[in-house]
Write an enzyme that holds these catalytic residues in place. Structure first.
Site, PDB file in Angstrom:
ATOM      1  N   ASP A  32      28.543  31.199  50.079  1.00  0.00           N
ATOM      2  CA  ASP A  32      27.841  30.285  49.163  1.00  0.00           C
ATOM      3  C   ASP A  32      27.972  28.841  49.631  1.00  0.00           C
ATOM      4  OD1 ASP A  32      27.209  32.436  47.639  1.00  0.00           O
ATOM      5  OD2 ASP A  32      28.578  31.982  45.991  1.00  0.00           O
ATOM      6  N   ARG A  67      30.186  45.468  49.837  1.00  0.00           N
ATOM      7  CA  ARG A  67      30.945  46.434  49.058  1.00  0.00           C
ATOM      8  C   ARG A  67      29.988  47.315  48.269  1.00  0.00           C
ATOM      9  NH1 ARG A  67      35.726  45.021  44.892  1.00  0.00           N
ATOM     10  NH2 ARG A  67      34.006  44.177  43.709  1.00  0.00           N
ATOM     11  N   ASP A 116      33.853  30.590  47.825  1.00  0.00           N
ATOM     12  CA  ASP A 116      33.028  31.602  48.505  1.00  0.00           C
ATOM     13  C   ASP A 116      32.412  30.977  49.760  1.00  0.00           C
ATOM     14  OD1 ASP A 116      30.616  33.109  49.266  1.00  0.00           O
ATOM     15  OD2 ASP A 116      31.137  34.337  47.547  1.00  0.00           O
ATOM     16  N   THR A 165      31.565  52.908  44.871  1.00  0.00           N
ATOM     17  CA  THR A 165      32.805  53.420  45.486  1.00  0.00           C
ATOM     18  C   THR A 165      33.821  52.298  45.714  1.00  0.00           C
ATOM     19  OG1 THR A 165      31.987  53.013  47.713  1.00  0.00           O
ATOM     20  CG2 THR A 165      31.456  55.155  46.749  1.00  0.00           C
TER      21      THR A 165
HETATM   22  N1  URA Z   1      35.361  35.736  50.464  1.00  0.00           N
HETATM   23  C1  URA Z   1      35.182  34.406  50.309  1.00  0.00           C
HETATM   24  O1  URA Z   1      34.149  33.868  50.690  1.00  0.00           O
HETATM   25  N2  URA Z   1      36.158  33.698  49.715  1.00  0.00           N
HETATM   26  C2  URA Z   1      37.305  34.238  49.282  1.00  0.00           C
HETATM   27  O2  URA Z   1      38.169  33.524  48.767  1.00  0.00           O
HETATM   28  C3  URA Z   1      37.485  35.631  49.458  1.00  0.00           C
HETATM   29  C4  URA Z   1      36.487  36.364  50.056  1.00  0.00           C
END
Ligand code: URA
Length: 210
Positions: free
Chosen positions: A204, A103, A201, A107
């Site tokens: 991660d 991202r 995530d 923007t």
């Molecule tokens: N990306 C992720 O890794 N987890 C989410 O919950 C949303 C986007």
């Protein structure tokens, strides 16, 4: 656009372990790979094949083989990389291209920061791997990128989706030849763009906090 939720107890079982915050990275990684093989099975129902004849020890037999040009698998970096092994295990003759989407913080739009794909994707069947369909922004941009290069049909394989993201993809790619294959559709997105209940995530949890 077609949406297929792969409703199978083995998929739900593996997904439940993935969701558990106490599942450590090495187990998370191997589960994503296993889950991906199951989702790839669902996601490749429409893979293009052509008729062939082989000789068995007994007689001729008619069958099929995967058509040329071979399918192109495109993991979206970074979390999509965790899905690649599971996919190519099932589709070993596929070619693999890479797309890095992030991202743009000014923007707030997804931007391509890395790309290794054939210039011409005319007549190519593409399989995009992205574990979390959250807002849908990066998936829409990735699929659009492939169509702009000439791809004719795109299947996205995601582990989890939020209803908001699915609706956004549907709206943006209305009328295009797109199939989305999912492990589950969760409840919603939270205010930080995380899928709820989700699994956190994915990047991660696969690769650590870097
Ligand atoms: N990306 C992720 O890794 N987890 C989410 O919950 C949303 C986007």
């Amino acid at each position: 656009m077609r949406v297929h939720v792969a409703d199978h107890p083995l998929i739900t079982h593996k997904l439940t372990v993935l969701r558990d915050k106490n599942t450590p990275s090495p187990i998370f990684r191997s589960l994503v790979e296993e889950l991906m093989t199951l989702l790839a099975y669902e996601g490749t129902r429409g893979v293009r094949v052509e008729d062939v004849t082989v000789q068995t020890p007994v007689s001729e037999a008619r069958g099929v083989q995967i058509s040329d040009p071979k399918p192109l698998v495109v993991p979206i970096l970074r979390a999509g990389l965790g899905m690649l092994e599971g996919m190519v295990k099932l589709l070993p003759t596929a070619e693999v291209g890479f797309l890095g989407m992030a991202r743009n913080e000014e923007t707030l739009q997804p931007a391509t920061y890395a790309e290794r794909l054939p210039d011409d994707l005319s007549d190519r069947q593409c399989f995009v791997l992205d574990p979390m369909l959250a807002t849908g922004g990066s998936l829409i941009a990735a699929i659009q990128f492939l169509f702009d290069r000439g791809a004719v049909d795109v299947t996205a394989i995601c582990i989890l989706a939020a209803p908001e993201g699915l609706a956004a993809v549907e709206k943006a790619l209305e009328g295009r030849e797109v199939t989305i294959v999912l492990g589950a559709v969760d409840d919603k997105l939270d205010e930080h763009g995380y899928i709820v209940p989700g699994l956190g995530d994915a990047g991660d949890r696969l690769y650590g906090l870097v």
